[in-house]
Design a protein around this motif. Structure first.
Motif, PDB file in Angstrom:
ATOM      1  N   LYS A   1      -9.144  -4.457   1.885  1.00 49.65           N
ATOM      2  CA  LYS A   1     -10.530  -4.353   2.325  1.00 49.65           C
ATOM      3  C   LYS A   1     -11.492  -5.118   1.417  1.00 49.65           C
ATOM      4  CE  LYS A   1      -9.728   0.114   4.558  1.00 49.65           C
ATOM      5  NZ  LYS A   1     -10.071   1.563   4.587  1.00 49.65           N
TER       6      LYS A   1
ATOM      7  N   ASP B   1     -10.329   0.921  -3.432  1.00 52.16           N
ATOM      8  CA  ASP B   1      -9.126   1.745  -3.296  1.00 52.16           C
ATOM      9  C   ASP B   1      -8.105   1.152  -2.330  1.00 52.16           C
ATOM     10  OD1 ASP B   1     -10.184   3.782  -5.032  1.00 52.16           O
ATOM     11  OD2 ASP B   1     -11.453   4.426  -3.349  1.00 52.16           O
ATOM     12  N   ASP B   2      -8.405  -0.039  -1.820  1.00 56.23           N
ATOM     13  CA  ASP B   2      -7.499  -0.676  -0.856  1.00 56.23           C
ATOM     14  C   ASP B   2      -7.763  -2.180  -0.898  1.00 56.23           C
ATOM     15  OD1 ASP B   2      -6.178  -1.752   1.323  1.00 56.23           O
ATOM     16  OD2 ASP B   2      -6.827  -0.208   2.747  1.00 56.23           O
TER      17      ASP B   2
ATOM     18  N   LEU C   1       0.820  -1.202   0.000  1.00 53.63           N
ATOM     19  CA  LEU C   1       0.000   0.000   0.000  1.00 53.63           C
ATOM     20  C   LEU C   1       0.862   1.263   0.000  1.00 53.63           C
ATOM     21  CD1 LEU C   1      -2.811  -1.033   2.520  1.00 53.63           C
ATOM     22  CD2 LEU C   1      -3.087  -0.665   0.064  1.00 53.63           C
TER      23      LEU C   1
ATOM     24  N   THR D   1      -2.675  -0.621  -4.805  1.00 55.36           N
ATOM     25  CA  THR D   1      -3.934  -0.677  -4.061  1.00 55.36           C
ATOM     26  C   THR D   1      -4.944  -1.649  -4.652  1.00 55.36           C
ATOM     27  OG1 THR D   1      -4.877   1.142  -5.359  1.00 55.36           O
ATOM     28  CG2 THR D   1      -3.667   1.727  -3.334  1.00 55.36           C
TER      29      THR D   1
END
Length: 480
Positions: free
Chosen positions: A334, A330-331, A198, A203
Motif C-alpha cells: 500500500k 503496515d503493508d 505478507l 510487511t
C-alpha cells in the motif's frame, strides 16, 4: 527580447564546436562565431561552458492520481523543477481508468497541464479494450498528436494489460504509425509474491524488491518483445532496471528488431540496500517499481547505455510526501510507488557518466535529449542546437558543483533519492521557448508558459505479413 549565448561550446549528439547561439521569437535563429545582435539583446557569457539542447524527460507523472492519493508535484511545480535542472520538455502519461474513454482521460490531463512551465506531451495508456479504445487510439493519433501508447504489464486488478490487450493494442499502433511503450513486470507473479511475503509476516519496505525480483521484469520484457516481433511493431521498454531486461533488448536488437530501452537515473546510481534502512520514511521514500537493484545490475545498465542498447534516460518522476507513503506503514503493497528526480537527472547522469569517462558530452546529449526526440518524432524541433529548432537550451557549467538535497530542491514531496550527493556539472542557465527561465540558481518559471507538443505519426511501417500499414500524416523519422 533576443538572447545571445556567447563564447560557449555547442554540443549536439554528433559533434561539438565553438559558436555563439542567437535566439529570438522562441527559435534558434543563428549559430556562428562573433554573432551580432540588436541592442536590447540579453547576453549570456558561456565562456568555459557547454551549450546543449534542453533535456527531454520521456517519463514523468505529474499530478497523477495513484494508489488512493495524488502526486505532490503538479504540472507547474514539476516542470519548473525540471527547468532548474536543465530539462525543458517532458512526456507525461495519460492513464485512463478501466472502462474510461481514452479521449476523456486525455482531455482531463490536458486541462491539468495548462499550468506547465515547460513544454509537454503525452503517452496515453491502454488499460482496457473494446472497439471504442480502438477508435480512440485513431483519434488520438490523427487529431491530438499522440504517437505512443503505454501498457502496464503490472498492477493486477487495477491498470494491468493482459496479453490480449497487448496484441490488439500493438497491432492498432502499427496501423496508426504509433509506438507501444511497455512497463515490463509480470503482474501475476508480483501479485502472488506480494501475498506470499505478507503471509510470512514481511510487511515493511524491505519486502518490496523481493516481490518484484529481476526475473519478473525479464520475463515480461521478453514476452512483450516477442509479441512485438510477431506483429513487426517497434517497441519501447520503459525504466529498464536489470540485466534480464537488458539482455532481452540486446538479443532482439542483434536480430534487427526495433526495440528501444529507457533507463532511469536512479537505477544507474542507487542500489537496493536502501530498502533495508530501519527508518521507514527513508526506505519507503525509495519504493518505486521496478525497484532499485543490486550493484551488478547498475554496471550492466551503464554498459547498455554505452553500447547503444539503452537509448534514453528518464526519471519516472512521481513524488509522494512522507504522509502519503505512510499509507503502507503496515503493508508494503500500500506504499504509493514513486520517486522524484526531474530536477536532478541531467546533473546525476553528467556526474556519474561524463565525469567518470563512461559518456562523452555528445553521448550525454544523445541519452538526455536527442534520442528521445528522435524516437518520439519531435527531432530536430527538440533535441538539437540547430537553426530553426525551438530555443530550448541549457548552458552547462562543467566545473560548478551542487549538493542535492530535499531542503533546497524546487520539486515538492520533501524527499530526494539522491540526497547528499554532490554533483560536478550543473546548469548555469536554462532557456525555454527563448525565455531565460533559470539563471545561476534563480528560478524564473512562469505557470502556463509551456506549450503542448504535437508528435506526428511515424513513417509507414509493415505488418506481420510485410504489408505497408496505413499511417496518419506520415513523417520521415530519424532513429537513434
Amino acid at each position: 527580447m533576443s538572447i545571445l549565448i556567447r563564447g560557449g561550446t555547442v554540443v549536439n549528439a554528433d559533434r561539438e564546436f565553438r559558436a555563439d547561439v542567437l535566439c529570438d521569437g522562441g527559435k534558434i535563429i543563428a549559430i556562428g562565431e562573433h554573432l551580432q545582435a540588436p541592442a536590447d539583446t540579453e547576453i549570456i557569457d558561456a565562456g568555459g561552458q557547454y551549450v546543449m539542447p534542453g533535456g527531454i524527460d520521456p517519463h514523468t507523472h505529474m499530478q497523477l492520481p495513484f494508489m488512493g492519493t495524488v502526486t505532490a508535484d503538479d504540472f507547474f511545480t514539476g516542470t519548473a523543477a525540471g527547468l532548474a535542472g536543465g530539462t525543458t520538455c517532458i512526456i507525461d502519461f495519460v492513464i485512463p481508468n478501466p472502462q474510461q474513454s481514452l479521449i476523456e482521460a486525455y482531455k482531463t490531463w490536458r486541462g491539468w497541464a495548462e499550468k506547465s512551465a515547460a513544454d509537454y506531451s503525452f503517452h496515453v495508456a491502454v488499460t482496457w479494450w473494446d472497439e471504442t479504445v480502438h477508435a480512440d487510439m485513431g483519434r488520438l493519433v490523427k487529431e491530438f498528436g499522440v504517437n505512443s501508447f503505454k501498457h502496464f504489464m503490472a498492477y493486477k486488478n487495477a491498470i494491468m494489460a493482459d496479453d490480449e490487450i497487448l496484441i490488439k493494442s500493438f497491432a492498432r499502433a502499427l496501423e496508426l504509425g504509433a509506438i507501444p511503450t511497455v512497463h515490463a513486470e509480470n503482474g501475476e507473479l508480483v501479485f502472488a509474491l506480494q501475498k506470499k511475503l505478507l503471509k510470512q509476516g514481511m510487511t515493511g519496505p524491505e519486502a518490496h524488491p523481493l516481490s518484484r525480483p529481476p526475473t519478473v521484469e525479464g520475463e515480461a520484457a521478453n514476452r512483450a518483445i516477442a509479441i512485438a516481433n510477431m506483429l513487426n511493431t517497434p517497441i519501447y521498454i520503459v525504466h529498464v532496471s536489470c540485466m534480464e531486461s537488458l539482455e532481452a533488448i540486446t538479443r532482439a536488437r542483434s536480430k534487427g528488431q526495433r526495440v528501444f530501452g529507457e533507463v532511469l537515473a536512479g537505477h544507474l546510481t542507487i542500489d537496493d540496500s536502501v530498502y533495508r534502512n530501519p527508518d521507514f520514511d527513508f526506505a519507503a521514500g525509495h519504493v518505486m517499481s521496478p525497484p532499485f537493484r543490486s550493484k551488478e545490475h547498475q554496471t550492466a545498465l551503464w554498459q547498455g547505455l554505452q553500447g547503444g542498447n539503452l537509448h534514453t534516460t528518464a526519471t519516472d518522476h512521481c513524488t509522494f510526501c512522507d504522509s502519503q507513503k505512510a499509507a503502507g506503514k503496515d503493508d508494503f503493497t500500500k506504499i504509493p510507488n514513486g520517486c522524484g528526480g526531474v530536477e536532478d537527472r541531467m546533473a546525476v547522469i553528467w556526474d556519474a557518466g561524463v565525469n567518470s569517462g563512461k559518456l562523452t558530452p555528445s553521448e550525454f546529449v544523445k541519452v538526455t535529449s536527442a534520442n528521445a526526440a528522435q524516437i518520439f518524432n519531435i527531432y530536430p524541433r527538440k533535441g538539437a542546437v540547430v537553426v530553426g529548432a525551438d530555443a530550448d537550451l541549457v548552458v552547462w557549467d562543467p566545473a560548478a558543483t551542487r549538493t542535492i538535497s530535499a531542503k533546497t530542491q524546487f520539486a515538492k514531496g520533501g524527499f530526494n533519492v539522491f540526497e547528499g550527493r554532490t554533483v560536478r556539472g550543473i546548469p548555469s542557465h536554462t532557456i525555454s521557448a527563448g525565455k531565460l527561465v533559470f539563471k545561476l540558481g534563480e528560478l524564473r518559471a512562469v505557470a502556463g508558459a509551456g506549450k503542448y507538443v504535437d508528435r506526428p505519426a511515424f513513417s509507414p511501417m509493415f505488418d506481420a505479413l510485410g504489408r505497408v500499414a496505413k499511417v496518419a500524416a506520415p513523417v520521415k523519422v530519424v532513429r537513434p
